[in-house]
Design a protein around this motif. Structure first.
Motif, mmCIF file in Angstrom:
data_model
loop_
_atom_site.group_PDB
_atom_site.id
_atom_site.type_symbol
_atom_site.label_atom_id
_atom_site.label_comp_id
_atom_site.label_asym_id
_atom_site.label_seq_id
_atom_site.Cartn_x
_atom_site.Cartn_y
_atom_site.Cartn_z
ATOM 1 N N GLY A 1 34.813 58.319 -37.456
ATOM 2 C CA GLY A 1 35.814 57.371 -36.979
ATOM 3 C C GLY A 1 35.408 55.937 -37.268
ATOM 4 O O GLY A 1 34.321 55.663 -37.787
ATOM 5 N N ASN A 2 36.275 54.988 -36.917
ATOM 6 C CA ASN A 2 35.992 53.590 -37.212
ATOM 7 C C ASN A 2 34.810 53.047 -36.416
ATOM 8 O O ASN A 2 34.015 52.237 -36.925
ATOM 9 N N ARG A 3 34.638 53.493 -35.167
ATOM 10 C CA ARG A 3 33.498 53.002 -34.386
ATOM 11 C C ARG A 3 32.178 53.529 -34.959
ATOM 12 O O ARG A 3 31.177 52.815 -35.007
ATOM 13 N N ASP A 4 32.179 54.790 -35.381
ATOM 14 C CA ASP A 4 30.987 55.367 -35.996
ATOM 15 C C ASP A 4 30.677 54.627 -37.303
ATOM 16 O O ASP A 4 29.523 54.355 -37.633
ATOM 17 N N ASN A 5 31.729 54.298 -38.036
ATOM 18 C CA ASN A 5 31.571 53.569 -39.290
ATOM 19 C C ASN A 5 30.998 52.177 -39.061
ATOM 20 O O ASN A 5 30.224 51.665 -39.881
ATOM 21 N N SER A 6 31.366 51.554 -37.932
ATOM 22 C CA SER A 6 30.826 50.230 -37.612
ATOM 23 C C SER A 6 29.311 50.270 -37.465
ATOM 24 O O SER A 6 28.610 49.326 -37.852
ATOM 25 N N MET A 7 28.804 51.365 -36.902
ATOM 26 C CA MET A 7 27.358 51.502 -36.742
ATOM 27 C C MET A 7 26.665 51.594 -38.108
ATOM 28 O O MET A 7 25.618 50.978 -38.339
ATOM 29 N N ILE A 8 27.269 52.340 -39.035
ATOM 30 C CA ILE A 8 26.708 52.471 -40.381
ATOM 31 C C ILE A 8 26.744 51.129 -41.099
ATOM 32 O O ILE A 8 25.765 50.708 -41.733
ATOM 33 N N ASN A 9 27.871 50.430 -41.005
ATOM 34 C CA ASN A 9 27.999 49.133 -41.664
ATOM 35 C C ASN A 9 26.993 48.131 -41.122
ATOM 36 O O ASN A 9 26.442 47.311 -41.869
ATOM 37 N N HIS A 10 26.745 48.192 -39.808
ATOM 38 C CA HIS A 10 25.798 47.255 -39.203
ATOM 39 C C HIS A 10 24.381 47.525 -39.715
ATOM 40 O O HIS A 10 23.594 46.590 -39.911
ATOM 41 N N LYS A 11 24.059 48.782 -39.914
ATOM 42 C CA LYS A 11 22.739 49.116 -40.454
ATOM 43 C C LYS A 11 22.562 48.542 -41.860
ATOM 44 O O LYS A 11 21.508 47.988 -42.194
ATOM 45 N N ASN A 12 23.597 48.652 -42.673
ATOM 46 C CA ASN A 12 23.511 48.221 -44.069
ATOM 47 C C ASN A 12 23.734 46.723 -44.253
ATOM 48 O O ASN A 12 23.134 46.107 -45.146
ATOM 49 N N ALA B 1 17.614 56.720 -36.178
ATOM 50 C CA ALA B 1 17.919 56.815 -37.605
ATOM 51 C C ALA B 1 18.689 58.088 -37.935
ATOM 52 O O ALA B 1 19.628 58.071 -38.750
ATOM 53 N N ASP B 2 18.324 59.204 -37.292
ATOM 54 C CA ASP B 2 19.025 60.451 -37.606
ATOM 55 C C ASP B 2 20.446 60.467 -37.052
ATOM 56 O O ASP B 2 21.313 61.186 -37.567
ATOM 57 N N ASP B 3 20.729 59.657 -36.023
ATOM 58 C CA ASP B 3 22.106 59.535 -35.533
ATOM 59 C C ASP B 3 22.976 58.856 -36.588
ATOM 60 O O ASP B 3 24.106 59.286 -36.856
ATOM 61 N N LEU B 4 22.456 57.787 -37.183
ATOM 62 C CA LEU B 4 23.200 57.076 -38.216
ATOM 63 C C LEU B 4 23.412 57.964 -39.437
ATOM 64 O O LEU B 4 24.491 57.970 -40.043
ATOM 65 N N LEU B 5 22.394 58.737 -39.792
ATOM 66 C CA LEU B 5 22.531 59.670 -40.905
ATOM 67 C C LEU B 5 23.567 60.737 -40.583
ATOM 68 O O LEU B 5 24.347 61.159 -41.459
ATOM 69 N N PHE B 6 23.594 61.178 -39.343
ATOM 70 C CA PHE B 6 24.580 62.160 -38.879
ATOM 71 C C PHE B 6 25.993 61.642 -39.136
ATOM 72 O O PHE B 6 26.853 62.354 -39.676
ATOM 73 N N PHE B 7 26.245 60.373 -38.808
ATOM 74 C CA PHE B 7 27.559 59.785 -39.049
ATOM 75 C C PHE B 7 27.820 59.573 -40.536
ATOM 76 O O PHE B 7 28.937 59.809 -41.029
#
Length: 279
Positions: free
Chosen positions: A65-76, A99-105
């Motif tokens: 979802g968009n909230r999960d995507n926000s977490m990935i974008n913030h990491k990068n 880190a594995d949570d972000l990879l999960f998303f």
């Protein structure tokens, strides 16, 4: 074949646990998660663990979802988030992820085709099949376009937190509702149950009471009122009423800031929240 489609948990692990207990006790064959697992409610790890436990027990499909995507974008590409009503929600959640949570998303697609054996296939997504933030609504042109475009007779989505079944061109667009933060005037947790009967998917919204007070107690003890203050209070009000107070407060705060020719700040948030009955 009976499947459960769960969307927009938003960290409300108490509501999610109620849904999963129902699924365990009612002979489901699989579970599809349609994104926005985290943010808004505290303790995101608890929600993620429930999802991962479900994956071990059932045939499962997971959409980002968009909230999960926000977490990935913030990491990068780190955003300038800070602990306030505007971005503290996102920062607080990100700070608790591993880190594995972000990879999960990251490993989740934004759309998928589900095709159980001897059943009609269907498309699942969060917003729309190619845009996780797009809002598909009944009787709007984009919804009609997607129903004409998709290769299946069914399209299941989330994102708006308002469940519906829309028929067009011999196909169905279904919003599965929100597990964690419903805004359709209900305070029950909600998800969609589908069962393949006589060659078609029979679609039903499941609505379950859950222990809202337990979640609200977490709001008090977790420290999120300090980290994202008026947003957290708006979410808490939403859980108690089924009304989209976070959006109303945000829109009013922006309106106040614009009228003052100022950047949005905590004073604007406070005035907006107070006007809407949040103290």
């Amino acid at each position: 074949m009976k499947l459960a489609l769960l969307s927009d948990i938003h960290g409300n692990y108490v509501a999610l646990e109620e849904c999963l207990n129902y699924i365990d006790n009612n002979h489901f064959d699989g579970v599809a998660f349609l994104g926005d697992y985290i943010t808004d409610c505290p303790y995101p790890q608890k929600t993620i663990q429930f999802v991962k436990q479900t994956i071990k027990k059932y045939k499962t499909w997971c959409i980002r979802g968009n909230r999960d995507n926000s977490m990935i974008n913030h990491k990068n590409h780190p955003d300038e988030w800070c602990y306030n009503s505007q971005s503290g929600n996102l920062l607080s959640t990100y700070a608790e992820l591993q880190a594995d949570d972000l990879l999960f998303f990251e490993n989740m697609p934004i759309r998928d085709i589900v095709h159980p054996t001897n059943c009609k296939p269907f498309v699942i997504c969060h917003g729309s099949p190619d845009n996780i933030r797009e809002m598909l609504l009944p009787d709007e042109e984009r919804s009609k376009e997607w129903l004409c475009k998709i290769e299946t007779d069914y399209l299941f989505c989330g994102h708006t937190h308002n469940p519906f079944i829309y028929h067009y061109n011999g196909k169905k667009l279904v919003n599965c509702g929100s597990v964690g933060v419903p805004i359709n005037g209900q305070t029950n947790t909600q998800f969609t149950q589908i069962e393949f009967i006589n060659g078609e998917w029979q679609i039903n919204l499941v609505s379950l009471p859950y222990d809202i007070d337990k979640m609200l107690e977490d709001f008090k003890t977790s420290g999120i009122y300090k980290k994202y203050h008026w947003w957290a209070k708006s979410v808490a009000k939403c859980l108690q009423t089924g009304i989209d107070y976070p959006l109303y407060v945000l829109n009013r705060a922006n309106e106040i800031a614009n009228n003052c020719n100022e950047q949005l700040n905590e004073q604007h948030w406070q005035q907006a929240a107070n006007e809407l009955g949040i103290e």
